[in-house]
Enzyme design. Structure first.
Site, PDB file in Angstrom:
ATOM      1  N   ARG A 162      12.892 -13.074  -5.543  1.00  0.00           N
ATOM      2  CA  ARG A 162      11.721 -13.969  -5.625  1.00  0.00           C
ATOM      3  C   ARG A 162      11.508 -14.502  -7.047  1.00  0.00           C
ATOM      4  NH1 ARG A 162      12.256 -12.915  -0.921  1.00  0.00           N
ATOM      5  NH2 ARG A 162      10.605 -12.717   0.640  1.00  0.00           N
ATOM      6  N   SER A 236       3.757 -12.939   2.271  1.00  0.00           N
ATOM      7  CA  SER A 236       3.592 -11.702   1.485  1.00  0.00           C
ATOM      8  C   SER A 236       2.836 -12.019   0.201  1.00  0.00           C
ATOM      9  CB  SER A 236       4.951 -11.124   1.088  1.00  0.00           C
ATOM     10  OG  SER A 236       5.723 -10.841   2.217  1.00  0.00           O
ATOM     11  N   GLU A 338       3.224 -11.934  -5.511  1.00  0.00           N
ATOM     12  CA  GLU A 338       4.343 -12.831  -5.213  1.00  0.00           C
ATOM     13  C   GLU A 338       3.845 -14.280  -5.127  1.00  0.00           C
ATOM     14  OE1 GLU A 338       7.365 -14.876  -2.644  1.00  0.00           O
ATOM     15  OE2 GLU A 338       5.362 -14.348  -1.995  1.00  0.00           O
TER      16      GLU A 338
HETATM   17  P1  FAD Z   1       4.232 -24.560  -2.684  1.00  0.00           P
HETATM   18  O1  FAD Z   1       3.326 -23.489  -2.243  1.00  0.00           O
HETATM   19  O2  FAD Z   1       3.747 -25.977  -2.571  1.00  0.00           O
HETATM   20  O3  FAD Z   1       4.650 -24.304  -4.198  1.00  0.00           O
HETATM   21  C1  FAD Z   1       5.063 -23.030  -4.601  1.00  0.00           C
HETATM   22  C2  FAD Z   1       5.364 -23.082  -6.115  1.00  0.00           C
HETATM   23  O4  FAD Z   1       6.463 -23.942  -6.359  1.00  0.00           O
HETATM   24  C3  FAD Z   1       4.209 -23.682  -6.931  1.00  0.00           C
HETATM   25  O5  FAD Z   1       4.198 -23.049  -8.177  1.00  0.00           O
HETATM   26  C4  FAD Z   1       4.583 -25.150  -7.076  1.00  0.00           C
HETATM   27  O6  FAD Z   1       4.048 -25.739  -8.248  1.00  0.00           O
HETATM   28  C5  FAD Z   1       6.094 -25.075  -7.159  1.00  0.00           C
HETATM   29  N1  FAD Z   1       6.784 -26.227  -6.563  1.00  0.00           N
HETATM   30  C6  FAD Z   1       6.752 -26.622  -5.267  1.00  0.00           C
HETATM   31  N2  FAD Z   1       7.566 -27.664  -5.080  1.00  0.00           N
HETATM   32  C7  FAD Z   1       8.115 -27.943  -6.292  1.00  0.00           C
HETATM   33  C8  FAD Z   1       9.041 -28.929  -6.751  1.00  0.00           C
HETATM   34  N3  FAD Z   1       9.559 -29.841  -5.930  1.00  0.00           N
HETATM   35  N4  FAD Z   1       9.383 -28.919  -8.065  1.00  0.00           N
HETATM   36  C9  FAD Z   1       8.860 -28.004  -8.907  1.00  0.00           C
HETATM   37  N5  FAD Z   1       7.983 -27.058  -8.538  1.00  0.00           N
HETATM   38  C10 FAD Z   1       7.623 -27.033  -7.236  1.00  0.00           C
HETATM   39  N6  FAD Z   1       8.702 -16.845   1.448  1.00  0.00           N
HETATM   40  C11 FAD Z   1       9.891 -16.192   1.488  1.00  0.00           C
HETATM   41  O7  FAD Z   1      10.648 -16.202   0.509  1.00  0.00           O
HETATM   42  N7  FAD Z   1      10.275 -15.513   2.603  1.00  0.00           N
HETATM   43  C12 FAD Z   1       9.517 -15.451   3.712  1.00  0.00           C
HETATM   44  O8  FAD Z   1       9.909 -14.835   4.695  1.00  0.00           O
HETATM   45  C13 FAD Z   1       8.263 -16.133   3.707  1.00  0.00           C
HETATM   46  N8  FAD Z   1       7.443 -16.084   4.771  1.00  0.00           N
HETATM   47  C14 FAD Z   1       6.247 -16.713   4.745  1.00  0.00           C
HETATM   48  C15 FAD Z   1       5.437 -16.664   5.891  1.00  0.00           C
HETATM   49  C16 FAD Z   1       4.215 -17.324   5.916  1.00  0.00           C
HETATM   50  C17 FAD Z   1       3.356 -17.258   7.156  1.00  0.00           C
HETATM   51  C18 FAD Z   1       3.804 -18.064   4.777  1.00  0.00           C
HETATM   52  C19 FAD Z   1       2.506 -18.830   4.799  1.00  0.00           C
HETATM   53  C20 FAD Z   1       4.592 -18.113   3.640  1.00  0.00           C
HETATM   54  C21 FAD Z   1       5.822 -17.437   3.605  1.00  0.00           C
HETATM   55  N9  FAD Z   1       6.662 -17.449   2.478  1.00  0.00           N
HETATM   56  C22 FAD Z   1       7.882 -16.827   2.518  1.00  0.00           C
HETATM   57  C23 FAD Z   1       6.230 -18.134   1.241  1.00  0.00           C
HETATM   58  C24 FAD Z   1       6.524 -19.641   1.218  1.00  0.00           C
HETATM   59  O9  FAD Z   1       6.734 -20.132   2.503  1.00  0.00           O
HETATM   60  C25 FAD Z   1       7.738 -19.970   0.346  1.00  0.00           C
HETATM   61  O10 FAD Z   1       7.547 -19.496  -0.957  1.00  0.00           O
HETATM   62  C26 FAD Z   1       8.005 -21.489   0.304  1.00  0.00           C
HETATM   63  O11 FAD Z   1       9.246 -21.731  -0.309  1.00  0.00           O
HETATM   64  C27 FAD Z   1       6.926 -22.267  -0.454  1.00  0.00           C
HETATM   65  O12 FAD Z   1       7.180 -23.627  -0.255  1.00  0.00           O
HETATM   66  P2  FAD Z   1       6.058 -24.715  -0.482  1.00  0.00           P
HETATM   67  O13 FAD Z   1       6.722 -26.057  -0.395  1.00  0.00           O
HETATM   68  O14 FAD Z   1       4.923 -24.509   0.421  1.00  0.00           O
HETATM   69  O15 FAD Z   1       5.653 -24.415  -2.000  1.00  0.00           O
HETATM   70  N1  EPU Z   2       5.381  -1.783   6.608  1.00  0.00           N
HETATM   71  C1  EPU Z   2       4.338  -0.924   6.858  1.00  0.00           C
HETATM   72  N2  EPU Z   2       3.124  -1.457   7.104  1.00  0.00           N
HETATM   73  C2  EPU Z   2       2.885  -2.797   7.111  1.00  0.00           C
HETATM   74  C3  EPU Z   2       3.952  -3.673   6.835  1.00  0.00           C
HETATM   75  C4  EPU Z   2       5.208  -3.133   6.591  1.00  0.00           C
HETATM   76  O1  EPU Z   2       4.510   0.281   6.860  1.00  0.00           O
HETATM   77  O2  EPU Z   2       1.748  -3.192   7.357  1.00  0.00           O
HETATM   78  C5  EPU Z   2       6.723  -1.210   6.373  1.00  0.00           C
HETATM   79  C6  EPU Z   2       7.459  -0.945   7.694  1.00  0.00           C
HETATM   80  O3  EPU Z   2       8.172   0.247   7.576  1.00  0.00           O
HETATM   81  C7  EPU Z   2       8.431  -2.101   7.768  1.00  0.00           C
HETATM   82  C8  EPU Z   2       8.737  -2.353   6.291  1.00  0.00           C
HETATM   83  O4  EPU Z   2       7.511  -2.084   5.616  1.00  0.00           O
HETATM   84  O5  EPU Z   2       9.575  -1.765   8.484  1.00  0.00           O
HETATM   85  C9  EPU Z   2       9.216  -3.754   5.984  1.00  0.00           C
HETATM   86  O6  EPU Z   2       8.330  -4.696   6.566  1.00  0.00           O
HETATM   87  P1  EPU Z   2       8.834  -6.147   6.986  1.00  0.00           P
HETATM   88  O7  EPU Z   2      10.128  -6.081   7.703  1.00  0.00           O
HETATM   89  O8  EPU Z   2       7.714  -6.844   7.669  1.00  0.00           O
HETATM   90  O9  EPU Z   2       9.168  -6.848   5.619  1.00  0.00           O
HETATM   91  P2  EPU Z   2       8.420  -6.857   4.224  1.00  0.00           P
HETATM   92  O10 EPU Z   2       9.216  -6.024   3.279  1.00  0.00           O
HETATM   93  O11 EPU Z   2       6.984  -6.525   4.383  1.00  0.00           O
HETATM   94  C10 EPU Z   2       9.807  -8.846   3.297  1.00  0.00           C
HETATM   95  C11 EPU Z   2       9.526 -10.154   2.632  1.00  0.00           C
HETATM   96  C12 EPU Z   2       9.123 -11.199   3.660  1.00  0.00           C
HETATM   97  C13 EPU Z   2      10.282 -11.376   4.645  1.00  0.00           C
HETATM   98  C14 EPU Z   2      10.577 -10.023   5.309  1.00  0.00           C
HETATM   99  C15 EPU Z   2      11.804 -10.089   6.185  1.00  0.00           C
HETATM  100  C16 EPU Z   2       8.794  -9.679   0.379  1.00  0.00           C
HETATM  101  C17 EPU Z   2       7.664  -9.633  -0.580  1.00  0.00           C
HETATM  102  N3  EPU Z   2       8.495  -9.996   1.639  1.00  0.00           N
HETATM  103  O12 EPU Z   2       8.579  -8.406   3.844  1.00  0.00           O
HETATM  104  O13 EPU Z   2       8.889 -12.421   2.998  1.00  0.00           O
HETATM  105  O14 EPU Z   2       9.976 -12.332   5.626  1.00  0.00           O
HETATM  106  O15 EPU Z   2      10.815  -9.030   4.289  1.00  0.00           O
HETATM  107  O16 EPU Z   2      12.938 -10.194   5.400  1.00  0.00           O
HETATM  108  O17 EPU Z   2       9.934  -9.439  -0.017  1.00  0.00           O
HETATM  109  C18 EPU Z   2       7.206 -13.743   1.930  1.00  0.00           C
HETATM  110  O18 EPU Z   2       7.907 -13.703   0.910  1.00  0.00           O
HETATM  111  O19 EPU Z   2       6.142 -14.387   1.985  1.00  0.00           O
HETATM  112  C19 EPU Z   2       7.647 -13.029   3.134  1.00  0.00           C
HETATM  113  C20 EPU Z   2       6.939 -13.021   4.259  1.00  0.00           C
END
Ligand code: FAD
Ligand code: EPU
Length: 342
Positions: A162, A236, A338
């Site tokens: 990240r 997250s 994050e």
């Molecule tokens: P924004 O929120 O608009 O911007 C994020 C940052 O990047 C800000 O600092 C912004 O200034 C900068 N930025 C955006 N676009 C540009 C650009 N073109 N040039 C320069 N800077 C820029 N993330 C994961 O990694 N894994 C996941 O599994 C994951 N699951 C998610 C689930 C949910 C339900 C939600 C709501 C979010 C999740 N995220 C996850 C976080 C998010 O989706 C990602 O970080 C995504 O890449 C953000 O994209 P955005 O366009 O919305 O960025």
């Molecule tokens: N867990 C708990 N309680 C909870 C949630 C999780 O005990 O309420 C434990 C469980 O044991 C579970 C483990 O944590 O098995 C891992 O949970 P999960 O698979 O949901 O993944 P995570 O580690 O919580 C990360 C990323 C997610 C990504 C998933 C799948 C980060 C900060 N988050 O979550 O990314 O989708 O793995 O790869 O690394 C995001 O970045 O916004 C995001 C959603």
């Protein structure tokens, strides 16, 4: 160029936080962007993609720039790879689906992540065992001060968990305008992570494909992550923290059910969701499902903080601070946010 004044950003962030931009403008081309930043009158203070990884804690002075550069183009191929370039303003999941439909492999595990293409290298988005760095080729970015257009290769981006150069040394200095990915003609399936195999079995999949993996990931994600269209959130809120093996052994002895994974360097990555679930505002209460006003900790995934309606950015931030402090007190582990705090 059309600059609007005093614009509500509520619809532009998935947390659904109310905050105002002094000035606001979209841009849909590189020239459009250069046009805006050449005008010294407006100081660019925030670049917005889909707003799915930010927490707005105040009104924004200066100019908020929304990246709307579109376009997906196959720009080359060799024996093993397809090179595909996408505009920073393309929706991430639509781009993933576009590639999967053409059997270009590598993005399937990253299905259904909200946001846009441009933010994907910002924090090296990742899910289910894959990160952007695994499929990244290069990107184009414009320096906000010098207006220089620069190409970044993977080493230039310094990708980490990240993390990238755009969150560190080059923070807020560049606007990413397009990203090129290197996708495989022959898929290398990645089903080792979490519940993917279990979900594929439940789906009755007999022949593995990138389409099946994408659907399995979509199913798992939909079952535990809140849909921002229904409940405000930014995924997250904290990173999963890493600690050394010895500290882990001590923690494991005291808390036998603690969840952790071994990193390549031998350190241990703790599941922050577990730490948060197993701590709380009081000794006998968990943060998981906790709510104060409209700010809360999601009942199905403790790592996700939510806005039930009218929480302010400060209320969400204050809840995150209380969680961070209680986890540090109980486990001696400092969580790192994050989500980008604006
Ligand atoms: P924004 O929120 O608009 O911007 C994020 C940052 O990047 C800000 O600092 C912004 O200034 C900068 N930025 C955006 N676009 C540009 C650009 N073109 N040039 C320069 N800077 C820029 N993330 C994961 O990694 N894994 C996941 O599994 C994951 N699951 C998610 C689930 C949910 C339900 C939600 C709501 C979010 C999740 N995220 C996850 C976080 C998010 O989706 C990602 O970080 C995504 O890449 C953000 O994209 P955005 O366009 O919305 O960025
Ligand atoms: N867990 C708990 N309680 C909870 C949630 C999780 O005990 O309420 C434990 C469980 O044991 C579970 C483990 O944590 O098995 C891992 O949970 P999960 O698979 O949901 O993944 P995570 O580690 O919580 C990360 C990323 C997610 C990504 C998933 C799948 C980060 C900060 N988050 O979550 O990314 O989708 O793995 O790869 O690394 C995001 O970045 O916004 C995001 C959603």
């Amino acid at each position: 160029m059309q600059i609007q004044e005093n614009i509500s950003l509520r619809q532009y962030n998935t947390f659904g936080i109310e905050a105002y931009a002094q000035f606001f403008s979209g841009f849909s081309s590189l020239d459009g962007l250069l046009n805006i930043i050449e005008n010294k009158k407006y100081h660019p203070s925030l670049i917005l993609g889909g707003g799915s990884n930010i927490l707005l804690t105040k009104n924004i002075e200066g100019l908020v720039l929304k990246n709307e550069i579109k376009g997906i183009e196959k720009i080359g191929e060799d024996e093993n790879f397809i090179y595909v370039k996408a505009g920073a303003g393309e929706n991430w999941h639509r781009f993933v689906q576009y590639c999967i439909a053409r059997n270009w492999a590598g993005l399937e595990n990253l299905s259904l992540i909200p946001g846009n293409v441009g933010a994907s290298p910002m924090q090296n988005i990742g899910a289910y065992g894959v990160e952007i760095k695994d499929v990244f080729h290069e990107l184009t970015a414009v320096h906000l001060q010098d207006k220089i257009i620069k190409t970044f290769t993977a080493p230039d981006c310094s990708f980490g968990y990240r993390e990238s150069v755009f969150k560190k040394k080059s923070k807020r200095k560049f606007v990413i305008t397009d990203v090129t990915y290197k996708l495989r003609k022959q898929p290398v399936f990645n089903t080792a992570y979490g519940a993917i195999q279990q979900e594929l079995e439940r789906m009755g999949v007999k022949t593995l494909s990138i389409q099946a993996i994408s659907q399995a990931v979509i199913n798992i994600r939909s079952s535990k992550l809140p849909d921002p269209a229904l409940i405000g959130n930014a995924g997250s809120f904290f990173k999963n923290p890493s600690i050394d093996k010895l500290s882990y052994t001590v923690l494991k002895e005291k808390f036998p059910s603690i969840v952790a994974y071994e990193n390549e360097d031998g350190s241990m990555k703790l599941a922050a969701g577990w730490l948060i679930e197993h701590s709380g505002p009081d000794a006998d209460k968990s943060w998981k499902g906790y709510r104060v006003g409209d700010a809360g900790c999601h009942a199905k995934q403790a790592l996700v903080l939510v806005n039930y309606g009218n929480a302010t950015g400060k209320e969400i931030y204050d809840l995150s601070e209380a969680i961070l402090q209680s986890v540090e007190k109980k486990y001696g582990v400092l969580l790192e946010r994050e989500v980008n705090i604006i």
